[in-house]
Design a protein around this motif. Structure first.
Motif, PDB file in Angstrom:
ATOM      1  N   ALA A 191       4.339  -5.129   6.257  1.00 17.55           N
ATOM      2  CA  ALA A 191       3.363  -4.400   5.450  1.00 17.55           C
ATOM      3  C   ALA A 191       2.425  -3.589   6.341  1.00 17.55           C
ATOM      4  O   ALA A 191       2.066  -2.449   6.010  1.00 17.55           O
ATOM      5  N   TRP A 192       2.053  -4.148   7.508  1.00 19.57           N
ATOM      6  CA  TRP A 192       1.145  -3.452   8.413  1.00 19.57           C
ATOM      7  C   TRP A 192       1.823  -2.268   9.111  1.00 19.57           C
ATOM      8  O   TRP A 192       1.191  -1.230   9.316  1.00 19.57           O
TER       9      TRP A 192
ATOM     10  N   LEU B 107       2.384   5.344   7.537  1.00 22.39           N
ATOM     11  CA  LEU B 107       1.744   6.271   6.589  1.00 22.39           C
ATOM     12  C   LEU B 107       0.498   6.903   7.210  1.00 22.39           C
ATOM     13  O   LEU B 107       0.254   8.106   7.052  1.00 22.39           O
ATOM     14  N   ALA B 108      -0.283   6.096   7.928  1.00 23.97           N
ATOM     15  CA  ALA B 108      -1.474   6.633   8.594  1.00 23.97           C
ATOM     16  C   ALA B 108      -1.083   7.667   9.651  1.00 23.97           C
ATOM     17  O   ALA B 108      -1.752   8.699   9.802  1.00 23.97           O
ATOM     18  N   ALA B 109       0.021   7.415  10.371  1.00 21.34           N
ATOM     19  CA  ALA B 109       0.486   8.357  11.393  1.00 21.34           C
ATOM     20  C   ALA B 109       0.921   9.677  10.764  1.00 21.34           C
ATOM     21  O   ALA B 109       0.613  10.765  11.275  1.00 21.34           O
ATOM     22  N   VAL B 110       1.629   9.594   9.640  1.00 18.32           N
ATOM     23  CA  VAL B 110       2.079  10.816   8.960  1.00 18.32           C
ATOM     24  C   VAL B 110       0.877  11.607   8.452  1.00 18.32           C
ATOM     25  O   VAL B 110       0.810  12.833   8.609  1.00 18.32           O
ATOM     26  N   ILE B 111      -0.101  10.916   7.877  1.00 18.49           N
ATOM     27  CA  ILE B 111      -1.304  11.592   7.382  1.00 18.49           C
ATOM     28  C   ILE B 111      -2.063  12.251   8.543  1.00 18.49           C
ATOM     29  O   ILE B 111      -2.575  13.373   8.410  1.00 18.49           O
ATOM     30  N   SER B 112      -2.106  11.573   9.696  1.00 16.11           N
ATOM     31  CA  SER B 112      -2.786  12.162  10.860  1.00 16.11           C
ATOM     32  C   SER B 112      -2.041  13.403  11.353  1.00 16.11           C
ATOM     33  O   SER B 112      -2.662  14.336  11.870  1.00 16.11           O
ATOM     34  N   LEU B 113      -0.708  13.445  11.182  1.00 15.54           N
ATOM     35  CA  LEU B 113       0.053  14.641  11.555  1.00 15.54           C
ATOM     36  C   LEU B 113      -0.305  15.819  10.647  1.00 15.54           C
ATOM     37  O   LEU B 113      -0.352  16.964  11.108  1.00 15.54           O
TER      38      LEU B 113
ATOM     39  N   VAL C 162       8.537  -5.719  -9.842  1.00 18.87           N
ATOM     40  CA  VAL C 162       9.033  -6.691 -10.824  1.00 18.87           C
ATOM     41  C   VAL C 162      10.117  -7.579 -10.223  1.00 18.87           C
ATOM     42  O   VAL C 162      10.132  -8.794 -10.424  1.00 18.87           O
ATOM     43  N   PHE C 163      11.041  -6.960  -9.453  1.00 20.01           N
ATOM     44  CA  PHE C 163      12.229  -7.694  -9.023  1.00 20.01           C
ATOM     45  C   PHE C 163      12.106  -8.391  -7.667  1.00 20.01           C
ATOM     46  O   PHE C 163      12.754  -9.402  -7.438  1.00 20.01           O
ATOM     47  N   VAL C 164      11.294  -7.831  -6.750  1.00 17.63           N
ATOM     48  CA  VAL C 164      11.252  -8.437  -5.408  1.00 17.63           C
ATOM     49  C   VAL C 164       9.850  -8.813  -4.943  1.00 17.63           C
ATOM     50  O   VAL C 164       9.699  -9.400  -3.876  1.00 17.63           O
ATOM     51  N   GLY C 165       8.832  -8.456  -5.691  1.00 14.93           N
ATOM     52  CA  GLY C 165       7.479  -8.862  -5.333  1.00 14.93           C
ATOM     53  C   GLY C 165       6.660  -7.756  -4.699  1.00 14.93           C
ATOM     54  O   GLY C 165       7.201  -6.720  -4.286  1.00 14.93           O
ATOM     55  N   PRO C 166       5.346  -7.958  -4.589  1.00 17.08           N
ATOM     56  CA  PRO C 166       4.450  -6.889  -4.138  1.00 17.08           C
ATOM     57  C   PRO C 166       4.639  -6.458  -2.682  1.00 17.08           C
ATOM     58  O   PRO C 166       4.562  -5.275  -2.382  1.00 17.08           O
ATOM     59  N   VAL C 167       4.895  -7.394  -1.784  1.00 15.57           N
ATOM     60  CA  VAL C 167       5.025  -7.025  -0.362  1.00 15.57           C
ATOM     61  C   VAL C 167       6.270  -6.173  -0.140  1.00 15.57           C
ATOM     62  O   VAL C 167       6.218  -5.111   0.499  1.00 15.57           O
ATOM     63  N   ALA C 168       7.401  -6.623  -0.669  1.00 20.07           N
ATOM     64  CA  ALA C 168       8.646  -5.860  -0.523  1.00 20.07           C
ATOM     65  C   ALA C 168       8.547  -4.507  -1.233  1.00 20.07           C
ATOM     66  O   ALA C 168       9.087  -3.504  -0.749  1.00 20.07           O
ATOM     67  N   ALA C 169       7.856  -4.470  -2.384  1.00 18.14           N
ATOM     68  CA  ALA C 169       7.669  -3.206  -3.105  1.00 18.14           C
ATOM     69  C   ALA C 169       6.853  -2.230  -2.266  1.00 18.14           C
ATOM     70  O   ALA C 169       7.192  -1.044  -2.163  1.00 18.14           O
ATOM     71  N   TRP C 170       5.784  -2.726  -1.638  1.00 19.07           N
ATOM     72  CA  TRP C 170       4.954  -1.878  -0.782  1.00 19.07           C
ATOM     73  C   TRP C 170       5.749  -1.363   0.417  1.00 19.07           C
ATOM     74  O   TRP C 170       5.682  -0.181   0.763  1.00 19.07           O
ATOM     75  N   ILE C 171       6.520  -2.248   1.050  1.00 17.92           N
ATOM     76  CA  ILE C 171       7.283  -1.856   2.235  1.00 17.92           C
ATOM     77  C   ILE C 171       8.323  -0.790   1.896  1.00 17.92           C
ATOM     78  O   ILE C 171       8.403   0.253   2.551  1.00 17.92           O
TER      79      ILE C 171
END
Length: 197
Positions: free
Chosen positions: A38-39, A45-51, A82-91
């Motif tokens: 997750a980190w 995402l932070a690196a892409v935004i900084s670009l 719904v199917f795999v949970g919040p951490v996997a969804a975020w990743i």
């Protein structure tokens, strides 16, 4: 999702098209193959935004790119939640968003002609296998340039539906397809007139 060239003089704009393609391919491969956390996705995402900031693109450009991804986030993220949970969804969702935003940055900071030249050079060895590099690069270029065109058609259809007081839904697919096919015919006729096909 994918926009066309936005002129600028930033370090990202000045970077060669081949180098930017290599960075995109390496980042996409790393995000796809390396087991993420997750980190690490938050860092990507932070690196892409900084670009985007390094490219000195207005904040509205980044916001617009993220806004265009809203349905992808809702559908993909919602299903995974719904199917795999919040951490996997975020990743998984964060990984896709990072790659798409990076691809958008490539087209925002690189002229299409430069991309085509790099792709033509990369595909030159395929000629010995009977593949025409010029045809393949033209197909890729047309595909990239058609994405914002179709997105524009979709926005026009939505606006027309709102003006008539109609709700957006499957009924909007038909006029979108008609406009897209008509545009494809016009592009085909233009290419044929120039002897490109």
């Amino acid at each position: 999702m994918i926009q066309l060239y936005s002129p600028g003089t930033s370090a990202v704009h000045r970077l060669g098209a081949g180098v930017k393609l290599l960075i995109l391919a390496t980042a996409a491969l790393a995000l796809s193959l390396v087991p993420p956390s997750a980190w690490s996705i938050a860092g990507a995402l932070a690196a892409v935004i900084s670009l985007y900031a390094l490219a000195r693109l207005p904040l509205r450009v980044l916001v617009g790119e993220i806004w265009r991804l809203r349905w992808l986030v809702l559908v993909l993220g919602g299903a995974l939640l719904v199917f795999v949970g919040p951490v996997a969804a975020w990743i998984s969702t964060g990984r896709v968003i990072a790659i798409v935003l990076l691809a958008s940055l490539l087209t925002l900071t690189t002229r299409m002609g430069e991309l085509i030249e790099v792709l033509r050079g990369l595909l030159a060895p395929a000629r010995r296998f009977g593949i025409d590099p010029e045809s393949v690069t033209m197909t890729i270029a047309l595909t990239i340039t058609m994405i914002p065109v179709v997105a524009g058609f979709a926005a026009q259809v939505r606006e027309a539906q709102r003006a008539r007081g109609a709700r957006s839904g499957l009924r909007g697919v038909v006029p979108l397809m008609v406009r897209t096919l008509r545009h494809a015919d016009e592009v085909g006729d233009a290419l044929a007139a120039r002897g490109a096909v």
